[in-house]
Scaffold this active site. Structure first.
Site, PDB file in Angstrom:
ATOM      1  N   LYS A 118      -8.072 -10.870 -13.892  1.00  0.00           N
ATOM      2  CA  LYS A 118      -8.456  -9.463 -13.892  1.00  0.00           C
ATOM      3  C   LYS A 118      -9.960  -9.278 -13.714  1.00  0.00           C
ATOM      4  O   LYS A 118     -10.405  -8.344 -13.053  1.00  0.00           O
ATOM      5  CB  LYS A 118      -7.994  -8.795 -15.194  1.00  0.00           C
ATOM      6  CG  LYS A 118      -6.488  -8.641 -15.299  1.00  0.00           C
ATOM      7  CD  LYS A 118      -6.087  -7.951 -16.594  1.00  0.00           C
ATOM      8  CE  LYS A 118      -4.586  -7.783 -16.678  1.00  0.00           C
ATOM      9  NZ  LYS A 118      -4.165  -7.103 -17.924  1.00  0.00           N
ATOM     10  N   LYS A 201       3.752  -9.928  -7.766  1.00  0.00           N
ATOM     11  CA  LYS A 201       4.521  -9.166  -8.748  1.00  0.00           C
ATOM     12  C   LYS A 201       4.456  -7.673  -8.414  1.00  0.00           C
ATOM     13  O   LYS A 201       3.434  -7.159  -7.964  1.00  0.00           O
ATOM     14  CB  LYS A 201       3.932  -9.409 -10.137  1.00  0.00           C
ATOM     15  CG  LYS A 201       4.735  -8.806 -11.286  1.00  0.00           C
ATOM     16  CD  LYS A 201       4.124  -9.199 -12.623  1.00  0.00           C
ATOM     17  CE  LYS A 201       4.891  -8.559 -13.771  1.00  0.00           C
ATOM     18  NZ  LYS A 201       4.310  -8.919 -15.093  1.00  0.00           N
ATOM     19  N   LYS A 204       2.099  -1.400 -10.749  1.00  0.00           N
ATOM     20  CA  LYS A 204       1.834   0.038 -10.736  1.00  0.00           C
ATOM     21  C   LYS A 204       0.641   0.362  -9.854  1.00  0.00           C
ATOM     22  O   LYS A 204       0.511   1.481  -9.360  1.00  0.00           O
ATOM     23  CB  LYS A 204       1.525   0.521 -12.159  1.00  0.00           C
ATOM     24  CG  LYS A 204       2.516   0.116 -13.219  1.00  0.00           C
ATOM     25  CD  LYS A 204       1.957   0.426 -14.606  1.00  0.00           C
ATOM     26  CE  LYS A 204       2.800  -0.176 -15.701  1.00  0.00           C
ATOM     27  NZ  LYS A 204       2.251   0.054 -17.040  1.00  0.00           N
TER      28      LYS A 204
END
Length: 339
Positions: A118, A201, A204
């Site tokens: 991240k 994956k 959102k």
């Protein structure tokens, strides 16, 4: 307190940032619904404190929290059977997280691969919260003496950290107070992948809305996305082993299996040799049948946010009834004076 006295209890949560996707539903919520039984207490949470490790628009965060709660409820999480709440309404999460910040070692945090993913090259510029959030995640779990945590493979490392923190706390203070939590990883839909790239994956935050199924998508949109989902030139194989090296094909079979409560082997047995022109419409029809009632109920719930808030307030009260005695005992063990 010894291990033998720990009440079997499940804890899990999802971060309310962005919309709720099929990946959240199949990878987590659908499984949680099946865990609601007399055999084990279930505690499910919207982890809004985790959401703010990166900046969130305040109004959007409140809406996302309610939308996620609506998704839990519409999917079958029963607030009478399970404890359902948003994390920030139970301040004991943050209080225990500070204790665990003082138990966890910096070296442990440096090994957390999700932080590296991240933060990327901007690790010096991200929030301290993003770096330390695995410690808060450990607090989320251990605040309820949770014995089992259903997680995806990508979260397994955080449960391992939770186990390390529990073991070190117990060892440091010569107690047998926190359980050594077990991760529960199972099911064909555990890791739902991107509809446009089967190696990534479902997220959102993906660039294109066509790469994911949103739980608020209407029937026509769900059908369109599955019919346009990326596949490959080969028909469905005769065995599951034939899906190796075919990530998009494997993803669509896994989604079908999870939606139909079947195994991938059973899906392959039914559709062996079928072309995508047959399989994808069948998958679209199945998805619409299974997901449209959830979408409709979510929309109905979102039209009455006060009712969602009442359910979450009641859930937070129930959560604190479990959490407060555990935090109080933790403070006593650590030696923190309370008058």
């Amino acid at each position: 307190m010894t291990d033998s006295t720990f009440t079997p209890r499940v804890f899990s949560g999802i971060k309310p940032s962005g919309g709720l996707t099929l990946g959240n539903y199949l990878g987590a919520i659908k499984r949680w619904v099946g865990m609601q039984s007399d055999d084990m207490e279930t505690v499910f949470c919207m982890v809004d404190l985790h959401a703010i490790t990166v900046w969130q628009d305040p109004a959007e965060l409140k809406n996302a929290t309610r939308e996620l709660a609506a998704g839990y409820l519409a999917s079958g999480i029963d607030p009478e059977k399970s404890v359902l709440f948003n994390q920030s309404q139970v301040p004991e999460h943050a209080q225990l997280a500070w204790i665990f910040n003082c138990v966890a070692r910096v070296g442990w945090m440096n090994r957390m691969t999700q932080f590296k993913d991240k933060a990327g090259k901007n690790a010096e510029k991200v929030s301290l919260g993003l770096y330390a959030y695995p410690s808060l995640m450990a607090a989320d779990i251990l605040l309820y003496h949770a014995t089992h945590v259903p997680v995806g493979e990508d979260q397994k490392q955080h449960v391992e950290l939770t186990r390390d923190i529990a073991a070190k706390f117990n060892n440091d203070y010569k107690v047998d107070f926190f359980p050594i939590t077990e991760p529960v990883i199972e099911g064909p839909g555990m890791r739902v992948m991107n509809l446009r790239d089967g190696t990534k994956k479902m997220s959102k935050s993906g660039v294109s809305d066509m790469e994911r199924i949103n739980m608020l998508d209407d029937a026509d949109t769900i059908a369109k996305k599955f019919k346009k989902a990326k596949s490959d030139a080969e028909p469905l194989p005769e065995t599951v082993e034939g899906l190796v090296g075919r990530p998009e094909a494997k993803n669509l079979v896994d989604i079908y299996a999870s939606l139909s409560d079947a195994t991938p082997q059973q899906v392959i047995a039914e559709y062996s040799g079928a072309q995508w022109g047959k399989f994808k419409p069948a998958l679209a029809d199945l998805a619409v049948t299974k997901l449209s009632p959830i979408s409709d109920e979510m929309k109905r719930l979102m039209d009455d946010p006060a009712e969602i808030d009442r359910k979450l307030a009641r859930g937070a009260q129930r959560a604190r009834e479990i959490a407060t005695p555990i935090l109080d005992r933790t403070y006593d063990i650590v030696g923190l004076l309370r008058s």
